[in-house]
Motif scaffolding. Structure first.
Motif, PDB file in Angstrom:
ATOM      1  N   PHE A 126       0.732  -1.232   0.140  1.00 38.57           N
ATOM      2  CA  PHE A 126       0.020   0.088  -0.043  1.00 38.57           C
ATOM      3  C   PHE A 126       0.908   1.205   0.109  1.00 38.57           C
ATOM      4  O   PHE A 126       0.453   2.148  -0.507  1.00 38.57           O
ATOM      5  N   ILE A 129       1.566   1.758  -3.557  1.00 45.28           N
ATOM      6  CA  ILE A 129       0.171   2.564  -4.169  1.00 45.28           C
ATOM      7  C   ILE A 129       0.294   3.918  -3.888  1.00 45.28           C
ATOM      8  O   ILE A 129      -0.057   4.507  -4.808  1.00 45.28           O
ATOM      9  N   MET A 130       0.234   4.113  -2.721  1.00 48.70           N
ATOM     10  CA  MET A 130       0.229   5.716  -2.291  1.00 48.70           C
ATOM     11  C   MET A 130       1.279   6.626  -2.911  1.00 48.70           C
ATOM     12  O   MET A 130       0.878   7.555  -3.368  1.00 48.70           O
ATOM     13  N   GLU A 133       0.272   6.999  -6.539  1.00 50.88           N
ATOM     14  CA  GLU A 133      -0.780   7.924  -7.118  1.00 50.88           C
ATOM     15  C   GLU A 133      -0.244   9.328  -6.484  1.00 50.88           C
ATOM     16  O   GLU A 133      -0.897  10.086  -7.169  1.00 50.88           O
ATOM     17  N   ALA A 158      -4.773   4.519   0.250  1.00 53.35           N
ATOM     18  CA  ALA A 158      -3.623   3.817   0.400  1.00 53.35           C
ATOM     19  C   ALA A 158      -2.672   4.204   1.445  1.00 53.35           C
ATOM     20  O   ALA A 158      -2.284   3.372   2.322  1.00 53.35           O
ATOM     21  N   ARG A 161      -4.443   2.564   4.648  1.00 56.52           N
ATOM     22  CA  ARG A 161      -4.239   1.219   4.811  1.00 56.52           C
ATOM     23  C   ARG A 161      -2.669   0.666   4.808  1.00 56.52           C
ATOM     24  O   ARG A 161      -2.635  -0.195   5.321  1.00 56.52           O
ATOM     25  N   SER A 162      -2.076   1.552   4.478  1.00 54.62           N
ATOM     26  CA  SER A 162      -0.457   1.360   4.537  1.00 54.62           C
ATOM     27  C   SER A 162      -0.035   1.508   6.058  1.00 54.62           C
ATOM     28  O   SER A 162       0.964   0.776   6.208  1.00 54.62           O
TER      29      SER A 162
END
Length: 279
Positions: A126, A129-130, A133, A158, A161-162
């Motif tokens: 995550f 992903i962050m 983004e 993200a 959730r990370s």
């Protein structure tokens, strides 16, 4: 070598989650920013290198944090901070400045506060992903505002959730359900004459208890949130329509124009007429 990408978001109509400015920088050795304070939340993610953050906490004390690649830091509105890149291994980072009615709730889930500004990921997946983004937003500044706001939502998802999937599971309790129900009720009924008792009754809980859990989660009393939401909707109508001030006041739950103008001035510092001329 010093490289910089920087963009200002052109649209201020987003209420739940808004974007203000964003960028990426590969800093020169000892590159310094501050002391300064922002009007909105500002998140930096360190892609490579190291540096030092000096930020005030809730007591006004200045704390120092060493931050390296894979970490980051979040600054709160009004929080005074200074950050400086390392002399030998200066950092490369991306940043996003954002705000909105639901932002504090998301950041509470992530565990951020003026006393805990440092980002430590527990999920590499995550975290990547962050970061992706953030870089996507930085590199696609010509996309439509809705497109970029969509990616901002993915970034925040993200981000939360990370930090810890376990923390998210623990917050899925009844009080969070009540807060979501209350905000949804306000969004759907703000044009009408609703009271805090009405919102608490809709959630099926005592008003006193509702007020406590709402303030703890959102950072404002239910009344403050309701007024703020109405005034944001009013500002949107002032900017985007030719409706009269009286009609706009009525549309956001203030049939009395004097009461509406007074409430608007309390939030924005000027009358609705002056705000419309300036915007």
């Amino acid at each position: 070598m010093h490289d910089l990408l920087f963009s200002i978001f052109p649209n201020e109509k987003f209420i739940d989650l808004g974007l203000f400015q964003y960028g990426w920088e590969r800093c020169e050795p000892a590159h310094l920013y501050g002391p300064a304070a922002r009007n909105h939340f500002l998140f930096h993610y360190v892609i490579s290198g190291t540096g030092v953050l000096m930020a005030d906490n809730k007591k006004g004390e200045t704390k120092t944090y060493n931050i390296r690649s894979g970490q980051g830091f979040l600054l709160f509105p009004g929080q005074i901070s200074t950050y400086v890149a390392d002399e030998k291994n200066p950092w490369e980072y991306a940043w996003i400045e954002f705000d909105g009615l639901r932002v504090k709730e998301m950041l509470n889930i992530a565990g951020f506060s003026p006393d805990q500004p440092v980002y430590h990921a527990t999920s590499k997946n995550f975290r990547e992903i962050m970061m992706n983004e953030m870089l996507y937003i930085v590199n696609h500044s010509t996309e439509t505002p809705f497109h970029l706001i969509g990616h901002l939502y993915i970034f925040l998802d993200a981000l939360t959730r990370s930090v810890a999937a376990v923390r998210l599971e623990k917050t899925s309790k009844m009080s969070d359900f009540y807060i979501h129900e209350a905000i949804n009720y306000i969004e759907q009924n703000f044009p009408y004459e609703i009271s805090i008792e009405d919102i608490a009754d809709h959630c099926g809980i005592n008003r006193s208890y509702f007020g406590k859990i709402f303030h703890k989660s959102v950072g404002r009393t239910p009344q403050e949130f309701l007024i703020s939401y109405r005034m944001m909707k009013a500002a949107e109508l002032l900017k985007m329509t030719a409706l009269s001030v009286a009609d706009i006041g009525n549309a956001v739950g203030y049939p009395n124009q004097l009461h509406f103008s007074r409430a608007f001035k309390n939030v924005y510092g000027i009358s609705p007429q002056k705000w419309r001329k300036q915007n």
